[in-house]
Design a protein around this motif. Structure first.
Motif, mmCIF file in Angstrom:
data_model
loop_
_atom_site.group_PDB
_atom_site.id
_atom_site.type_symbol
_atom_site.label_atom_id
_atom_site.label_comp_id
_atom_site.label_asym_id
_atom_site.label_seq_id
_atom_site.Cartn_x
_atom_site.Cartn_y
_atom_site.Cartn_z
ATOM 1 N N LEU A 31 13.290 -17.475 -25.092
ATOM 2 C CA LEU A 31 11.859 -18.102 -25.871
ATOM 3 C C LEU A 31 11.583 -18.160 -26.388
ATOM 4 C CD1 LEU A 31 9.676 -15.556 -23.759
ATOM 5 C CD2 LEU A 31 9.250 -18.098 -22.631
ATOM 6 N N LYS A 32 11.905 -19.703 -27.077
ATOM 7 C CA LYS A 32 11.629 -19.890 -28.299
ATOM 8 C C LYS A 32 9.891 -20.846 -28.515
ATOM 9 C CE LYS A 32 16.170 -21.327 -29.546
ATOM 10 N NZ LYS A 32 16.772 -22.078 -30.018
ATOM 11 N N GLY A 33 9.536 -21.008 -29.641
ATOM 12 C CA GLY A 33 8.345 -21.418 -29.896
ATOM 13 C C GLY A 33 7.638 -21.572 -31.632
ATOM 14 N N LYS A 39 4.663 -14.840 -27.481
ATOM 15 C CA LYS A 39 6.351 -14.847 -26.652
ATOM 16 C C LYS A 39 6.735 -12.916 -26.748
ATOM 17 C CE LYS A 39 8.024 -16.456 -30.168
ATOM 18 N NZ LYS A 39 7.557 -17.488 -30.699
ATOM 19 N N THR A 40 6.144 -11.950 -27.829
ATOM 20 C CA THR A 40 5.522 -10.753 -27.524
ATOM 21 C C THR A 40 5.699 -10.276 -26.490
ATOM 22 O OG1 THR A 40 7.104 -10.612 -29.330
ATOM 23 C CG2 THR A 40 6.117 -8.753 -28.239
ATOM 24 N N LEU A 112 13.471 -5.494 -20.420
ATOM 25 C CA LEU A 112 13.821 -5.243 -21.303
ATOM 26 C C LEU A 112 13.512 -6.238 -22.257
ATOM 27 C CD1 LEU A 112 16.421 -3.951 -23.271
ATOM 28 C CD2 LEU A 112 17.627 -5.048 -22.913
ATOM 29 N N LEU A 113 13.185 -6.258 -23.519
ATOM 30 C CA LEU A 113 13.067 -7.681 -24.943
ATOM 31 C C LEU A 113 13.779 -7.248 -26.151
ATOM 32 C CD1 LEU A 113 10.743 -9.730 -25.458
ATOM 33 C CD2 LEU A 113 9.438 -7.536 -26.635
ATOM 34 N N ILE A 114 14.835 -7.774 -26.247
ATOM 35 C CA ILE A 114 15.492 -8.340 -27.263
ATOM 36 C C ILE A 114 14.285 -9.121 -28.548
ATOM 37 C CG2 ILE A 114 17.377 -8.867 -27.909
ATOM 38 C CD1 ILE A 114 18.961 -8.292 -25.333
ATOM 39 N N ASP A 115 13.816 -8.771 -28.862
ATOM 40 C CA ASP A 115 12.923 -9.735 -30.251
ATOM 41 C C ASP A 115 13.303 -10.183 -31.193
ATOM 42 O OD1 ASP A 115 10.201 -10.482 -30.304
ATOM 43 O OD2 ASP A 115 9.296 -9.163 -30.943
ATOM 44 N N GLU A 116 12.612 -11.009 -31.649
ATOM 45 C CA GLU A 116 13.752 -12.378 -33.315
ATOM 46 C C GLU A 116 15.055 -12.642 -33.037
ATOM 47 O OE1 GLU A 116 10.780 -11.033 -35.889
ATOM 48 O OE2 GLU A 116 9.521 -12.338 -34.577
ATOM 49 N N THR A 157 13.681 -13.138 -27.452
ATOM 50 C CA THR A 157 12.775 -13.686 -28.253
ATOM 51 C C THR A 157 13.114 -14.648 -29.621
ATOM 52 O OG1 THR A 157 11.801 -12.613 -30.026
ATOM 53 C CG2 THR A 157 10.133 -13.247 -27.457
ATOM 54 N N SER A 158 13.508 -16.074 -30.450
ATOM 55 C CA SER A 158 13.813 -16.463 -31.078
ATOM 56 C C SER A 158 12.106 -17.511 -31.810
ATOM 57 C CB SER A 158 14.797 -16.927 -31.007
ATOM 58 O OG SER A 158 15.932 -18.249 -31.843
#
Length: 276
Positions: A31-33, A39-40, A112-116, A157-158
């Motif tokens: 996910l980008k934006g 996103k989180t 599983l969230l890999i954030d930023e 997310t990025s």
């Protein structure tokens, strides 16, 4: 599984389709934006809708891919050996599972969230290619082979701070979260503030989008900042009429500290207001 908007969380049809497609393909959803577009929050709501756990790995500039698998605490083992502890004979006592290990061994399929991810070193995504593709890894110190009981649903997310490697992008389903239009923002606001008067909401959204469309802003206000601003308007009992009068007189917006985060942007808005 069919993820969609709920009474407490609004998503676009495109975003809901992206989530469902990534789950069907069993690929990470990248996910980008711009910051503040939820996103989180999406990962949190997805876990809630599935009735499962969210495992969140928040990435920093110093984060290494190995930390997501496990860490070997050699310092503690040395200290215990000096103290004569029997623990030192079992090296597994000093292996600390990381977020991927936790996700792979969870009894129920987790989110599983890999954030930023773009905060880390450029090699970080490449270092995770095998583990995210095969959903398995090897623990060299103990000889264990850790393999996912069931593939976790992976969201990454990025904020576009760094470009991501092509090899990594190929393994993901990609979605760019567009900034919500006025109707969608109105729905989001009404979810958070069900008693918000329509006139006040209309005036606030009008001022908000005028601010976002100002040329030269270093950071445009986001959805989360709009919600903070609305909360303050309600707390200060500012009426729709007061906002309308402020807008007509081209006077300073109330409580802009919730919307503008750079002194250059504050100065720009003040300068434009004086000119007009």
């Amino acid at each position: 599984m069919a993820f969609r908007s709920t009474d407490s969380y609004i998503v676009s049809e495109q975003l809901a389709s992206a989530v469902n497609a990534a789950v069907t393909l069993q690929k990470p959803l990248l996910l980008k934006g711009e910051p503040g577009t939820g996103k989180t929050r999406l990962a949190q709501e997805l876990a809630t809708s599935l009735g499962t756990n969210l495992i969140q790995w928040s990435i920093k500039s110093t984060t290494k891919a190995q930390q997501g698998l496990y860490e070997y605490d050699a310092v503690s083992r040395l200290r215990d050996s000096q103290l004569g502890s029997d623990k030192v004979h079992d090296i597994s006592n000093y292996i600390r599972p990381g977020k991927l290990w936790q996700a792979f061994t969870a009894e129920q399929r987790p989110v599983l969230l890999i954030d930023e991810i773009d905060k880390a070193d450029i090699e970080f995504p490449n270092d995770l290619l095998h583990e995210l593709d095969q959903m398995a890894f090897h623990v060299y110190e103990t000889g264990e082979h850790i393999e996912a009981k069931q593939r976790p649903i992976v969201l990454i997310t990025s904020n576009n701070e760094k470009a991501l490697p092509d090899a990594f992008l190929r393994r993901c389903f990609f979605h760019f979260i567009q900034f919500p239009d006025e109707d969608t923002l109105a729905q989001i606001a009404q979810v958070h503030f069900p008693d918000l008067q329509q006139k006040l909401l209309n005036e606030a959204l009008g001022m908000f989008f005028e601010l976002r469309h100002t040329p030269g802003l270093k950071k445009k206000p986001s959805t989360s900042e709009l919600l903070d601003w609305l909360r303050l308007l309600l707390a200060e009992d500012i009426s729709a009429q007061q906002l309308a009068e402020s807008r007509q007189r081209q006077s300073a917006m109330p409580l802009t500290g919730a919307l503008l985060k750079h002194e250059q942007d504050v100065e720009l808005i003040e300068r434009l207001r004086r000119v007009n």
